[in-house]
Design a protein around this motif. Sequence first.
Motif, PDB file in Angstrom:
ATOM      1  N   MET A 256       0.833  -1.207   0.000  1.00 43.31           N
ATOM      2  CA  MET A 256       0.000   0.000   0.000  1.00 43.31           C
ATOM      3  C   MET A 256       0.872   1.263   0.000  1.00 43.31           C
ATOM      4  SD  MET A 256      -3.083   1.553   0.910  1.00 43.31           S
ATOM      5  CE  MET A 256      -3.327   3.248   1.313  1.00 43.31           C
ATOM      6  N   ARG A 257       1.822   1.296   0.974  1.00 41.97           N
ATOM      7  CA  ARG A 257       2.710   2.457   1.017  1.00 41.97           C
ATOM      8  C   ARG A 257       3.675   2.435  -0.162  1.00 41.97           C
ATOM      9  NH1 ARG A 257       2.736   1.679   7.115  1.00 41.97           N
ATOM     10  NH2 ARG A 257       4.184   0.004   6.711  1.00 41.97           N
ATOM     11  N   ILE A 258       4.141   1.222  -0.509  1.00 42.61           N
ATOM     12  CA  ILE A 258       5.038   1.095  -1.658  1.00 42.61           C
ATOM     13  C   ILE A 258       4.305   1.513  -2.923  1.00 42.61           C
ATOM     14  CG2 ILE A 258       6.374  -0.534  -3.049  1.00 42.61           C
ATOM     15  CD1 ILE A 258       6.850  -2.131  -0.503  1.00 42.61           C
ATOM     16  N   LYS A 259       3.038   1.101  -3.010  1.00 45.40           N
ATOM     17  CA  LYS A 259       2.237   1.428  -4.186  1.00 45.40           C
ATOM     18  C   LYS A 259       2.089   2.953  -4.306  1.00 45.40           C
ATOM     19  CE  LYS A 259      -2.334   0.753  -5.787  1.00 45.40           C
ATOM     20  NZ  LYS A 259      -3.633   0.386  -5.223  1.00 45.40           N
ATOM     21  N   ALA A 260       1.858   3.606  -3.164  1.00 43.10           N
ATOM     22  CA  ALA A 260       1.705   5.062  -3.181  1.00 43.10           C
ATOM     23  C   ALA A 260       2.972   5.726  -3.696  1.00 43.10           C
ATOM     24  CB  ALA A 260       1.368   5.558  -1.776  1.00 43.10           C
ATOM     25  N   LEU A 261       4.115   5.209  -3.237  1.00 44.41           N
ATOM     26  CA  LEU A 261       5.404   5.780  -3.640  1.00 44.41           C
ATOM     27  C   LEU A 261       5.649   5.548  -5.129  1.00 44.41           C
ATOM     28  CD1 LEU A 261       7.870   7.192  -2.534  1.00 44.41           C
ATOM     29  CD2 LEU A 261       8.824   5.004  -1.900  1.00 44.41           C
TER      30      LEU A 261
ATOM     31  N   GLY B 180       9.959   1.090  -3.385  1.00 48.01           N
ATOM     32  CA  GLY B 180       9.077   1.961  -4.161  1.00 48.01           C
ATOM     33  C   GLY B 180       9.816   2.598  -5.322  1.00 48.01           C
ATOM     34  N   TYR B 181      11.041   3.038  -5.054  1.00 48.08           N
ATOM     35  CA  TYR B 181      11.855   3.623  -6.117  1.00 48.08           C
ATOM     36  C   TYR B 181      12.163   2.600  -7.200  1.00 48.08           C
ATOM     37  CZ  TYR B 181      12.986   8.444  -5.270  1.00 48.08           C
ATOM     38  OH  TYR B 181      12.911   9.804  -5.205  1.00 48.08           O
ATOM     39  N   VAL B 182      12.555   1.405  -6.767  1.00 47.72           N
ATOM     40  CA  VAL B 182      12.909   0.371  -7.735  1.00 47.72           C
ATOM     41  C   VAL B 182      11.703   0.028  -8.609  1.00 47.72           C
ATOM     42  CG1 VAL B 182      13.525  -2.065  -7.961  1.00 47.72           C
ATOM     43  CG2 VAL B 182      14.800  -0.602  -6.397  1.00 47.72           C
ATOM     44  N   LEU B 183      10.530  -0.066  -8.011  1.00 52.02           N
ATOM     45  CA  LEU B 183       9.335  -0.400  -8.791  1.00 52.02           C
ATOM     46  C   LEU B 183       8.958   0.732  -9.745  1.00 52.02           C
ATOM     47  CD1 LEU B 183       6.987  -2.259  -6.280  1.00 52.02           C
ATOM     48  CD2 LEU B 183       8.347  -3.202  -8.144  1.00 52.02           C
ATOM     49  N   GLY B 184       8.931   1.957  -9.227  1.00 54.47           N
ATOM     50  CA  GLY B 184       8.543   3.096 -10.054  1.00 54.47           C
ATOM     51  C   GLY B 184       9.446   3.235 -11.263  1.00 54.47           C
TER      52      GLY B 184
ATOM     53  N   LEU C  63       6.634   5.173   7.008  1.00 54.73           N
ATOM     54  CA  LEU C  63       7.252   4.494   5.880  1.00 54.73           C
ATOM     55  C   LEU C  63       8.587   3.871   6.305  1.00 54.73           C
ATOM     56  CD1 LEU C  63       6.735   4.209   2.765  1.00 54.73           C
ATOM     57  CD2 LEU C  63       8.109   6.250   2.479  1.00 54.73           C
ATOM     58  N   ARG C  64       8.775   2.586   5.971  1.00 55.18           N
ATOM     59  CA  ARG C  64      10.036   1.937   6.326  1.00 55.18           C
ATOM     60  C   ARG C  64      11.077   2.226   5.259  1.00 55.18           C
ATOM     61  NH1 ARG C  64       6.104  -1.102   8.634  1.00 55.18           N
ATOM     62  NH2 ARG C  64       6.593  -1.936  10.688  1.00 55.18           N
ATOM     63  N   LYS C  65      12.344   2.110   5.673  1.00 55.56           N
ATOM     64  CA  LYS C  65      13.414   2.454   4.731  1.00 55.56           C
ATOM     65  C   LYS C  65      13.431   1.527   3.528  1.00 55.56           C
ATOM     66  CE  LYS C  65      16.568   2.637   7.943  1.00 55.56           C
ATOM     67  NZ  LYS C  65      16.487   3.064   9.331  1.00 55.56           N
TER      68      LYS C  65
ATOM     69  N   SER D 200      -1.761   8.324   1.749  1.00 55.42           N
ATOM     70  CA  SER D 200      -1.598   6.881   1.523  1.00 55.42           C
ATOM     71  C   SER D 200      -0.496   6.315   2.402  1.00 55.42           C
ATOM     72  CB  SER D 200      -1.241   6.577   0.069  1.00 55.42           C
ATOM     73  OG  SER D 200      -2.048   7.285  -0.804  1.00 55.42           O
ATOM     74  N   LEU D 201       0.535   7.125   2.642  1.00 55.25           N
ATOM     75  CA  LEU D 201       1.625   6.644   3.494  1.00 55.25           C
ATOM     76  C   LEU D 201       1.119   6.378   4.910  1.00 55.25           C
ATOM     77  CD1 LEU D 201       4.707   8.849   2.538  1.00 55.25           C
ATOM     78  CD2 LEU D 201       4.027   6.632   1.647  1.00 55.25           C
ATOM     79  N   TYR D 202       0.078   7.121   5.306  1.00 54.38           N
ATOM     80  CA  TYR D 202      -0.496   6.901   6.636  1.00 54.38           C
ATOM     81  C   TYR D 202      -1.633   5.893   6.587  1.00 54.38           C
ATOM     82  CZ  TYR D 202       2.203  10.751   8.523  1.00 54.38           C
ATOM     83  OH  TYR D 202       3.229  11.551   8.941  1.00 54.38           O
ATOM     84  N   GLY D 203      -1.831   5.280   5.423  1.00 51.95           N
ATOM     85  CA  GLY D 203      -2.841   4.236   5.318  1.00 51.95           C
ATOM     86  C   GLY D 203      -4.249   4.732   5.055  1.00 51.95           C
TER      87      GLY D 203
END
Lengths: 341, 243
Positions: free
Chosen positions: A1-6, A194-198, A186-188, B102-105
């Motif tokens: 979810m967070r990765i997707k947002a990034l 996220g960068y690698v996917l984008g 967000l975790r490191k 989104s980062l906060y869900g």
Amino acid sequence: MRIKALTKRILRQIVRDKRTLGMLIFAPIIVLTMLHLVFNGESYIPKVGLVDIPDSLSANMDFSDAEVTTYDNARDAEVDLATQKIDGYITIADGNPSIYLEGSDPTVNGETLRWIQSTFANLQESHQQKLDITYLHGSTDMGQFDFFGPVLLGFFVFFFVFIIAGVSFIRERTTGTLERLLSTPLRKWEIVTGYVLGFGIVTMIQSTIIAAYTIYVLDMMMEGSFFYLLVIILALSFTALTLGILISSFANNELQMIQFIPIIVVPQVFFSGLFNLETISDWLSWIGPVTPLYYAAEALRDVMVRGYGWNEIYMEIFVLLGFSILFMILNILALRKYRKI
Amino acid sequence: MDNICVRVKDVTKQFGKHVVLKNINLDIMEGEIFGLLGPSGAGKTTLVKELSGLDIATSGENTVLGQKMPELKTINRIGYMAQSDALYKDLSANENLQFFSSLYGLKGKKQKERIQVVMELVDLTNHLNKLVSDYSGGMKRRLSLAIALLHEPELLILDEPTVGIDPVLRKRIWNAFYQLNKKGTTIIVTTHVMDEAEKCDRLGLMRDGSLIAVGTPDELKQSTNSSSIEEAFLVYGGEVNED
């Protein structure tokens, strides 16, 4: 979810930046087209002088690939040689042929010598049987561009992904958004992923277009499967991406990122098989095997020139993925500078 | 109001030999607006960065919302607004808000709702779809604030939220703070503007990495016989001048 947002955000930014998008796709296309024209241009026609060659000999010569001038004495030929009207001349003294060359351009020297040698060889071997030549890979039609092409294709993908990923990560740092990201949960590793996917998605599209262009428009040799080509390029671009982001940790601004090109990117070209690796001096030859491009170039040649499949290229792919994972781990460690957890 | 929201205990921070925070002890209560006042270089930003989980103390302990920092779950309950506007200028305000929420869900309807609410609070509803690069300085500041509010944080940490902003706008931003505070949000604000300090419930005066006094604005003025916070600060500040 967070990765997707990034990932989504990175794609949005790239799509919005039309110029960068254009550079990613059109710059490699333009450069590859130019190289294609340079390497696959007409071959050089040497201008050769014949001094005092007996008619019995010259009558049997094949003059089709050279501009031949006949001279009565060596002095006239000497004058024309000095003014570069001819590239070289042949004279026969005491039954032994001698060759004189203008000599300032190695390419011209080579072509002239080749013509002279093949002409005289034909004279001697005309009665013997012709050698039957079979190619394991490649063919008589294979030009220099076909040999360099796979390396150059890999190089351009590497170069542009490296620069664009590195610069956009620098921007993330200098504008404070990286710190802002790290003040969210967000975790490191999620940032790096996220960068690698984008950028992975962007390079996938970019390299498909570039590879398709070089193969189907520029008619580069392609013996293997297009799918394997994409697998190699994708693995290479992951490496370029993770390395670009990692290197950007050592740069404070965009200019400093550019300064890494001659140190990190350009040397890889020399050790990736563009030039014969066996002639590199021993104390430098260890560099090749530690550069990602070395493996990508080898795998690309296996697929494009030798028509090999998965069994021959999987080691190179794994090495490239190994590089990527190593760089990703180092990236996550480098991000500790900004947040400890 | 009596529960402790933030506890800073014996916190020291060193960058190499340079000591940025010297043995700080501080309690901040739930539901108060706490101001950290001091000149630039006093260590305010370092302290709030530690509280928001971006940095760690060399020694000592920061406890936020009952958790020893840094801790990811607690970071989720904190809203942080940095000194510089950390915005993606090539994206629109809405896209920035979508990304951070989104980062906060937050997603879907809830996300839309929150974006609406925070943009109303900072009075930017009409500029939702504008690119951030077209925003003025003050608008960017307010958008940064809106982003910090998206996930309804219990604790809001604002690093110089009104720096470079004109008095009218500053008043508007402070009204937003009061509104949030009324709903129970604890707010920590750093500032070097003295009149802004008067608006806080309690103040911590910082200088050269030390917390030199803590109290309500009135207490600080009374105990130094000053008529303004500025005077009070100078009185306290004078005592530590020799180092």
